[in-house]
Design a protein around this motif. Structure first.
Motif, mmCIF file in Angstrom:
data_model
loop_
_atom_site.group_PDB
_atom_site.id
_atom_site.type_symbol
_atom_site.label_atom_id
_atom_site.label_comp_id
_atom_site.label_asym_id
_atom_site.label_seq_id
_atom_site.Cartn_x
_atom_site.Cartn_y
_atom_site.Cartn_z
ATOM 1 N N ALA A 45 0.820 -1.209 0.000
ATOM 2 C CA ALA A 45 0.000 0.000 0.000
ATOM 3 C C ALA A 45 0.854 1.259 0.000
ATOM 4 O O ALA A 45 0.327 2.358 -0.107
ATOM 5 N N GLY A 46 2.175 1.099 0.161
ATOM 6 C CA GLY A 46 3.069 2.249 0.067
ATOM 7 C C GLY A 46 3.739 2.662 1.363
ATOM 8 O O GLY A 46 4.504 3.617 1.380
ATOM 9 N N PHE A 47 3.483 1.963 2.451
ATOM 10 C CA PHE A 47 4.129 2.296 3.713
ATOM 11 C C PHE A 47 5.547 1.730 3.744
ATOM 12 O O PHE A 47 5.815 0.664 3.213
ATOM 13 N N SER A 48 6.447 2.444 4.384
ATOM 14 C CA SER A 48 7.834 1.979 4.498
ATOM 15 C C SER A 48 7.971 1.077 5.724
ATOM 16 O O SER A 48 7.122 1.088 6.629
ATOM 17 N N LEU A 49 9.046 0.319 5.755
ATOM 18 C CA LEU A 49 9.302 -0.543 6.908
ATOM 19 C C LEU A 49 9.492 0.279 8.177
ATOM 20 O O LEU A 49 9.128 -0.163 9.262
ATOM 21 N N GLU A 50 10.074 1.465 8.045
ATOM 22 C CA GLU A 50 10.276 2.329 9.204
ATOM 23 C C GLU A 50 8.940 2.743 9.812
ATOM 24 O O GLU A 50 8.769 2.734 11.032
ATOM 25 N N GLU A 51 7.992 3.090 8.959
ATOM 26 C CA GLU A 51 6.669 3.490 9.444
ATOM 27 C C GLU A 51 5.942 2.317 10.093
ATOM 28 O O GLU A 51 5.311 2.465 11.144
ATOM 29 N N ILE A 52 6.056 1.151 9.492
ATOM 30 C CA ILE A 52 5.397 -0.038 10.033
ATOM 31 C C ILE A 52 6.012 -0.421 11.372
ATOM 32 O O ILE A 52 5.305 -0.732 12.334
ATOM 33 N N CYS A 53 7.332 -0.365 11.455
ATOM 34 C CA CYS A 53 8.025 -0.698 12.704
ATOM 35 C C CYS A 53 7.627 0.276 13.810
ATOM 36 O O CYS A 53 7.380 -0.127 14.947
ATOM 37 N N ALA A 54 7.560 1.560 13.495
ATOM 38 C CA ALA A 54 7.173 2.562 14.495
ATOM 39 C C ALA A 54 5.749 2.308 14.987
ATOM 40 O O ALA A 54 5.462 2.434 16.184
ATOM 41 N N GLU A 55 4.866 1.929 14.084
ATOM 42 C CA GLU A 55 3.476 1.660 14.470
ATOM 43 C C GLU A 55 3.389 0.421 15.349
ATOM 44 O O GLU A 55 2.632 0.389 16.322
#
Length: 128
Positions: A45-55
């Motif tokens: 969907a376009g999210f980066s691994l950094e954003e997913i990890c932070a979430e």
């Protein structure tokens, strides 16, 4: 000494009670493996691994949060185990390049000598 059927019943009851008493603890790798399909969906969907990890770290206790490099490693392993292809190639795929070795004319070399030593080194992109 022979065992009675009563012993079998009490042993089964004891084994059943063991499974309800002890809660299985997940490792961080198991945690990511359980979420890999959702993680992959967010990545496509376009999210980066950094954003997913932070979430994900927002949902974990302070002492159990994931380091970014560790998270990437767990995602790579879980993706491989689940048979999910990466969302993008990490390195560009190009054809093989031809070596650019420059040779000098035969300047008095004998049969056993090497070529000019300058041809052994690649151009480093600067003047010497």
């Amino acid at each position: 000494m022979a065992l009675k059927t009563e012993h079998l019943k009490t042993a089964k009851a004891a084994l059943k009670s063991m499974s309800t008493r002890r809660e299985k603890t997940l490792t961080r790798a198991d945690f990511i493996t359980g979420l890999i399909k959702d993680i992959h969906a967010k990545m496509t969907a376009g999210f980066s691994l950094e954003e997913i990890c932070a979430e994900l770290n927002k949902t974990l206790p302070e002492d159990e949060q994931l380091n970014m490099n560790t998270f990437k490693t767990y995602v790579r392993r879980a993706r491989t185990q689940a048979g999910i292809a990466p969302t993008r190639a990490w390195t560009p795929r190009t054809g093989p390049t031809e070596p650019k070795i420059q040779t000098t004319p035969n300047r008095g070399r004998t049969k056993g000598q090497k070529e000019d030593p300058a041809s052994d080194f690649r151009d480093q992109g600067g003047d010497l």
